[in-house]
Design a protein around this motif. Structure first.
Motif, PDB file in Angstrom:
ATOM      1  N   ARG A 104      -7.498   6.216  -3.276  1.00 35.36           N
ATOM      2  CA  ARG A 104      -6.451   6.654  -2.355  1.00 35.36           C
ATOM      3  C   ARG A 104      -5.309   7.305  -3.123  1.00 35.36           C
ATOM      4  NH1 ARG A 104      -4.580   1.568   0.740  1.00 35.36           N
ATOM      5  NH2 ARG A 104      -6.754   0.959   0.501  1.00 35.36           N
TER       6      ARG A 104
ATOM      7  N   ASP B 287      -0.109   6.078  -0.790  1.00 34.90           N
ATOM      8  CA  ASP B 287      -0.585   4.914  -0.037  1.00 34.90           C
ATOM      9  C   ASP B 287      -0.499   3.615  -0.824  1.00 34.90           C
ATOM     10  OD1 ASP B 287      -1.135   6.589   2.019  1.00 34.90           O
ATOM     11  OD2 ASP B 287      -3.301   6.667   1.715  1.00 34.90           O
TER      12      ASP B 287
ATOM     13  N   PRO C  88      -9.611   2.341   1.848  1.00 30.47           N
ATOM     14  CA  PRO C  88      -8.962   3.653   1.737  1.00 30.47           C
ATOM     15  C   PRO C  88      -9.331   4.527   2.935  1.00 30.47           C
ATOM     16  CG  PRO C  88     -10.851   3.530   0.282  1.00 30.47           C
ATOM     17  CD  PRO C  88     -10.667   2.147   0.846  1.00 30.47           C
TER      18      PRO C  88
END
Length: 283
Positions: free
Chosen positions: A42, A46, A56
């Motif tokens: 990711r 995030d 993810p």
């Protein structure tokens, strides 16, 4: 009869309780690794998202490409770690096995005293011995060379102790018969003792490989250039000063670095458990 059935039922419930507890503990130990792999796929935006999502949004390999394209020569460092771990593992399996055979099967003056002195070495941490090693390596020109880190640990007191304890649990009848037939000690070791040591050698191999793979302090002191680093130190470089590096990229590098250890343990876990268990049994 009723008492016996109640006892069996109680034991069954205890077994299920133990299994449930072990499952919960296993999940707790696996969660950090699953989170590590999840973070590696990711973007860094995030990483600190609240509430966090465990999976993810998509499996993006950008972080892995950034690791390979970073200023740290990751593939070369990876090969350094593999070379050091393999050399140390093979070296300890050879030297520790021969020394353990001498302590377990040969009778010589001062054997127990020498073994006791050997075990005292387990009490001293690496920080105590690193200074004389550093000064010696400086004179020999082995500083900033991965082979120097490997030469430090070609044998170990723990490895000798582990294999010796396992050998003490093995019967001596075949070895004594071979000795009466005129076989030499090396032939007895090679033909009779060594084939019985597969569980102990598997345990020693996986423990040594994992320990060597994770060396940080020794590599940090003895290695300085990026081309000679090992993976634990490379993770520190990628993390950056005051953890200013890309967290997702660091997670991707860590994911790649732990794969050999995980695969090796999954392949040899049966022998590791057997070797450690048997090493505590004596005749």
């Amino acid at each position: 009869m009723n008492d016996m059935m109640q006892t069996r039922a109680a034991r069954r419930w205890i077994d299920w309780a133990i299994i449930a507890t072990m499952v919960v503990m296993a999940i707790g130990m696996l969660l950090p690794f699953l989170w590590l792999f999840s973070m590696s796929f990711r973007p860094v935006s995030d990483a600190y998202k609240l509430p966090p999502s465990f999976l993810p949004p998509n499996f993006d390999l950008t972080n892995y490409r950034q690791v390979l394209a970073s200023r740290v020569p990751f593939l070369e460092i990876y090969l350094n770690s593999v070379m050091i771990a393999v050399i140390v593992t093979v070296g300890q399996m050879v030297t520790c096995t021969l020394a353990a055979f001498a302590f377990a099967r040969l009778h010589f003056r001062g054997r127990h005293t020498l073994f006791f002195i050997l075990l005292i070495g387990l009490m001293f941490p690496a920080q105590v011995t690193i200074l004389p090693i550093y000064l010696g390596y400086a004179r020999l020109g082995l500083l900033d060379k991965p082979i120097g880190l490997a030469l430090m640990y070609l044998t170990s007191s723990f490895g000798i102790f582990l294999v010796r304890q396992f050998m003490l649990s093995q019967p001596k009848a075949l070895e004594e018969a071979a000795l009466m037939d005129g076989a030499g000690y090396f032939k007895i070791f090679w033909r009779i003792s060594l084939p019985q040591l597969r569980p102990a050698l598997s345990a020693l191999g996986i423990i040594t490989f994992t320990q060597t793979w994770n060396y940080y302090f020794q590599a940090k002191v003895l290695l300085s250039s990026n081309e000679s680093l090992t993976l634990p130190v490379a993770m520190d470089v990628l993390r950056g000063y005051m953890a200013s590096g890309n967290l997702s990229v660091v997670m991707a590098a860590m994911s790649m670095s732990i794969l050999p250890v995980v695969v090796l343990f999954l392949l040899a876990q049966k022998f590791v458990i057997e070797g450690i268990t048997m090493s505590g049994i004596k005749n």
